[in-house]
Scaffold this active site. Structure first.
Site, PDB file in Angstrom:
ATOM      1  N   HIS A 309       1.106  -1.387   0.056  1.00 48.85           N
ATOM      2  CA  HIS A 309       0.186  -0.051  -0.630  1.00 48.85           C
ATOM      3  C   HIS A 309       0.875   1.137   0.197  1.00 48.85           C
ATOM      4  O   HIS A 309       1.708   1.253   0.722  1.00 48.85           O
ATOM      5  CB  HIS A 309      -0.696  -0.342   1.921  1.00 48.85           C
ATOM      6  CG  HIS A 309      -1.863   0.758   0.946  1.00 48.85           C
ATOM      7  ND1 HIS A 309      -2.191   2.159   1.445  1.00 48.85           N
ATOM      8  CD2 HIS A 309      -3.138   1.157   0.265  1.00 48.85           C
ATOM      9  CE1 HIS A 309      -3.441   3.180   1.007  1.00 48.85           C
ATOM     10  NE2 HIS A 309      -4.349   1.769   0.679  1.00 48.85           N
ATOM     11  N   ASP A 366      -7.836  -5.007  -0.286  1.00 52.31           N
ATOM     12  CA  ASP A 366      -8.113  -6.110  -0.650  1.00 52.31           C
ATOM     13  C   ASP A 366      -7.793  -7.570  -0.829  1.00 52.31           C
ATOM     14  O   ASP A 366      -8.463  -7.719  -1.490  1.00 52.31           O
ATOM     15  CB  ASP A 366      -7.863  -5.435  -2.314  1.00 52.31           C
ATOM     16  CG  ASP A 366      -8.061  -4.581  -2.714  1.00 52.31           C
ATOM     17  OD1 ASP A 366      -9.766  -4.293  -3.047  1.00 52.31           O
ATOM     18  OD2 ASP A 366      -7.816  -3.501  -3.072  1.00 52.31           O
TER      19      ASP A 366
HETATM   20  N1  ACO Z   1       3.896  -8.093  -4.947  1.00 46.46           N
HETATM   21  C1  ACO Z   1       5.502  -7.646  -4.663  1.00 46.46           C
HETATM   22  N2  ACO Z   1       6.163  -6.571  -4.673  1.00 46.46           N
HETATM   23  C2  ACO Z   1       5.769  -5.277  -5.049  1.00 46.46           C
HETATM   24  C3  ACO Z   1       4.474  -5.590  -3.787  1.00 46.46           C
HETATM   25  C4  ACO Z   1       3.372  -6.541  -4.666  1.00 46.46           C
HETATM   26  N3  ACO Z   1       2.390  -6.638  -4.275  1.00 46.46           N
HETATM   27  N4  ACO Z   1       3.788  -4.480  -4.101  1.00 46.46           N
HETATM   28  C5  ACO Z   1       4.735  -3.434  -4.098  1.00 46.46           C
HETATM   29  N5  ACO Z   1       6.089  -4.058  -4.341  1.00 46.46           N
HETATM   30  C6  ACO Z   1       7.494  -3.585  -3.784  1.00 46.46           C
HETATM   31  C7  ACO Z   1       8.174  -2.784  -5.262  1.00 46.46           C
HETATM   32  O1  ACO Z   1       7.991  -3.752  -6.321  1.00 46.46           O
HETATM   33  C8  ACO Z   1       9.090  -1.709  -5.237  1.00 46.46           C
HETATM   34  O2  ACO Z   1      10.049  -3.176  -5.012  1.00 46.46           O
HETATM   35  P1  ACO Z   1      11.463  -1.865  -5.467  1.00 46.46           P
HETATM   36  O3  ACO Z   1      11.546  -1.235  -4.119  1.00 46.46           O
HETATM   37  O4  ACO Z   1      12.689  -3.313  -5.415  1.00 46.46           O
HETATM   38  O5  ACO Z   1      11.666  -1.151  -6.740  1.00 46.46           O
HETATM   39  C9  ACO Z   1       9.164  -1.461  -3.829  1.00 46.46           C
HETATM   40  O6  ACO Z   1       8.172  -2.957  -3.614  1.00 46.46           O
HETATM   41  C10 ACO Z   1       7.443  -0.282  -3.235  1.00 46.46           C
HETATM   42  O7  ACO Z   1       6.632   0.020  -4.589  1.00 46.46           O
HETATM   43  P2  ACO Z   1       5.696   0.973  -5.177  1.00 46.46           P
HETATM   44  O8  ACO Z   1       5.428   0.202  -6.543  1.00 46.46           O
HETATM   45  O9  ACO Z   1       7.137   1.695  -5.571  1.00 46.46           O
HETATM   46  O10 ACO Z   1       5.366   1.302  -4.336  1.00 46.46           O
HETATM   47  P3  ACO Z   1       4.001   2.127  -4.394  1.00 46.46           P
HETATM   48  O11 ACO Z   1       3.806   2.214  -2.802  1.00 46.46           O
HETATM   49  O12 ACO Z   1       4.090   3.128  -5.301  1.00 46.46           O
HETATM   50  O13 ACO Z   1       2.672   1.111  -4.777  1.00 46.46           O
HETATM   51  C11 ACO Z   1       0.474  -0.009  -4.782  1.00 46.46           C
HETATM   52  C12 ACO Z   1       1.724   0.912  -4.090  1.00 46.46           C
HETATM   53  C13 ACO Z   1       0.353   0.268  -6.270  1.00 46.46           C
HETATM   54  C14 ACO Z   1      -0.414  -0.811  -3.644  1.00 46.46           C
HETATM   55  C15 ACO Z   1       1.361  -2.282  -4.666  1.00 46.46           C
HETATM   56  O14 ACO Z   1       2.573  -1.837  -3.660  1.00 46.46           O
HETATM   57  C16 ACO Z   1       1.444  -2.586  -5.257  1.00 46.46           C
HETATM   58  O15 ACO Z   1       0.898  -3.020  -6.790  1.00 46.46           O
HETATM   59  N6  ACO Z   1       0.558  -3.647  -4.911  1.00 46.46           N
HETATM   60  C17 ACO Z   1      -0.521  -4.366  -5.460  1.00 46.46           C
HETATM   61  C18 ACO Z   1      -1.109  -4.310  -6.141  1.00 46.46           C
HETATM   62  C19 ACO Z   1      -2.522  -3.345  -5.243  1.00 46.46           C
HETATM   63  O16 ACO Z   1      -2.807  -4.858  -4.343  1.00 46.46           O
HETATM   64  N7  ACO Z   1      -3.427  -2.507  -5.199  1.00 46.46           N
HETATM   65  C20 ACO Z   1      -4.070  -2.574  -4.063  1.00 46.46           C
HETATM   66  C21 ACO Z   1      -4.038  -1.541  -2.899  1.00 46.46           C
HETATM   67  S1  ACO Z   1      -5.137  -0.811  -1.693  1.00 46.46           S
HETATM   68  C22 ACO Z   1      -6.509  -0.062  -3.072  1.00 46.46           C
HETATM   69  O17 ACO Z   1      -6.303   0.765  -3.658  1.00 46.46           O
HETATM   70  C23 ACO Z   1      -7.270  -0.517  -2.319  1.00 46.46           C
END
Ligand code: ACO
Length: 431
Positions: A309, A366
């Site tokens: 998140h 979720d």
């Molecule tokens: N699985 C694997 N790796 C992940 C995940 C995941 N679900 N989420 C983040 N990471 C990793 C990224 O690859 C990144 O790694 P790095 O530092 O080695 O590059 C690090 O964690 C940080 O991730 P970002 O994408 O920079 O974080 P951001 O805050 O931009 O993204 C998000 C947040 C979009 C929710 C992300 O965690 C994600 O894509 N999760 C999966 C989709 C999801 O569940 N979305 C619902 C969110 S809740 C809502 O909107 C109601």
């Protein structure tokens, strides 16, 4: 918002020192107010994805991502989820206070009054292909409401109570009708003797050949889910609603824009993606480790849906409540779901894995919601629609706050241009 005159931020740029005010929220959150930066220095700030940018001040929702706190108008999410109806929480979000009995009665009666949609609009459903996405139908239908109920075109705030209640009521009917149409079944009209959630479930599942029995436990589970999705401060869809609304567009069009933003798999669409992911893992002999490894592989675009998140760096407080509700509803309905076992195992492995620990990746709202929806009989492609039903009061409250804030200007971020500098034009025949 308080401006702290005793503390300021100093910025040194090209030998000049600029003093910037510090503002503090009621929960002690601090911000450097850069609103005069461009004028004074010629510089803007660059913050791709707005990880560090406050776009507004707000009184609606407080969340602390480190401690896992979520409050609507000061009330803890757990208290609201365990003690309120969704309609009470709608009132709280829109009006800032929990309703007393009389206020609740009149709010409910407005919702009941607006439950039908114009019969002409029902024909719209006939023209979507049967495989159309329910999210696209939802946004089209909500957008179209302004043509049938256009009061807001003159003074939007004058009709606010009517228009906001109208949307909260009609979106539920639209969602249920889109499901019935996709199934090729006759529509079931709203029944005002049922609660908000009971009415929705009845419109979804009642059939003349097999009347639907509205179970109180099922209503309670849905009620809880909608409350948990009610608002979440300046997330992608809410910021979209505010940004679109800041251009002066009507509430229906702003909410339709929010629905479109919510559709994305990185946002509200994640609940559908979680279920698909769990199904894929199930079909692959429940090989969790394979999918954990894929999620960790930088060269693989796969992410563990329902994990991580932008703001929460601990367990999402909503996720905790939903996980408990998930166990409860499975017991009440006496059903078991192999996907729930997969979800438990995935969570257990991920929470012990260095990759997820280092990045503070925990289950979000979720991760378990889809399993409850599935137990209630809601099809996977309707999961994000359910999220939208819950989020609509939050979007409306945020839109209202934006409109009433004298500081609001049209939302217009800046950019740093990194393209070609001025080039000499080359006529077509010479290129
Ligand atoms: N699985 C694997 N790796 C992940 C995940 C995941 N679900 N989420 C983040 N990471 C990793 C990224 O690859 C990144 O790694 P790095 O530092 O080695 O590059 C690090 O964690 C940080 O991730 P970002 O994408 O920079 O974080 P951001 O805050 O931009 O993204 C998000 C947040 C979009 C929710 C992300 O965690 C994600 O894509 N999760 C999966 C989709 C999801 O569940 N979305 C619902 C969110 S809740 C809502 O909107 C109601």
């Amino acid at each position: 918002m308080k401006q702290d005159n005793t503390r300021t931020a100093q910025l040194t740029l090209e030998g000049n020192v600029y003093t910037l005010p510090i503002v503090e929220g009621t929960m002690g959150e601090k911000a450097i107010d850069i609103s005069t930066l461009l004028k004074e220095t010629g510089y803007i700030t660059l913050d791709t994805g707005y990880k560090n940018t406050g776009s507004c001040t707000s009184t609606i929702t407080y969340l602390d991502g480190k401690q896992g706190i979520l409050r609507y108008r000061g009330y803890d999410i757990e208290d609201l989820a365990n003690n309120c109806s969704f309609v009470e929480v709608c009132y709280l979000l829109l009006h800032g206070e929990l309703p007393d009995e009389e206020q609740l009665r009149s709010f409910k009666s407005l919702i009941e009054r607006f439950a039908l949609i114009h019969e002409d609009m029902i024909h719209f459903f006939d023209h979507f292909p049967s495989h159309a996405s329910p999210m696209s139908i939802l946004s089209v239908m909500v957008n179209s409401l302004c043509n049938y109920y256009p009061e807001m075109s003159n003074d939007p705030m004058e009709d606010f109570d009517i228009t906001s209640t109208r949307i909260i009521s009609k979106i539920r009917t639209i969602a249920a009708f889109s499901y019935k149409k996709s199934m090729g079944h006759p529509l079931v009209y709203p029944r005002n003797d049922l609660s908000y959630c009971g009415n929705f479930l009845n419109m979804m599942f009642d059939k003349s050949v097999r009347p639907y029995v509205v179970l109180p436990e099922v209503v309670a589970a849905l009620n809880k889910l909608l409350i948990l999705h009610g608002d979440h401060e300046q997330n992608c869809s809410t910021s979209t609603v505010r940004l679109v609304g800041s251009a002066g567009v009507n509430l229906y069009a702003s909410i339709a824009a929010g629905i479109n933003a919510l559709w994305g798999p990185l946002h509200g669409g994640a609940n559908e993606a979680v279920l698909e992911m769990l199904e894929t893992i199930y079909a692959d002999d429940s090989n969790f480790q394979k999918y954990i490894n894929k999620a960790k592989d930088r060269n693989d675009p796969f992410r563990l849906s329902g994990f991580g998140h932008r703001v929460y760096k601990t367990y999402d407080p909503r996720g905790k409540i939903i996980k408990k509700a998930c166990d409860e509803i499975m017991n009440v309905l006496d059903v078991s779901d192999p996907l729930l076992d997969i979800a438990y195992s995935l969570e257990e492995i991920a929470l012990k894995d260095e990759y997820f620990i280092e990045r503070n990746l925990f289950p979000n709202v979720d991760f378990y919601s889809g399993i409850i929806y599935r137990a209630l009989g809601i099809p996977t492609n309707m999961f994000t629609v359910m999220f939208a039903l819950g989020r609509v009061p939050g979007w409306i409250a945020q839109w209202k706050e934006m409109r009433e804030d004298p500081a609001t200007r049209i939302g217009r971020p800046r950019q740093i241009f990194i393209g070609e500098t001025a080039r000499e034009f080359v006529p077509l025949h010479n290129r």
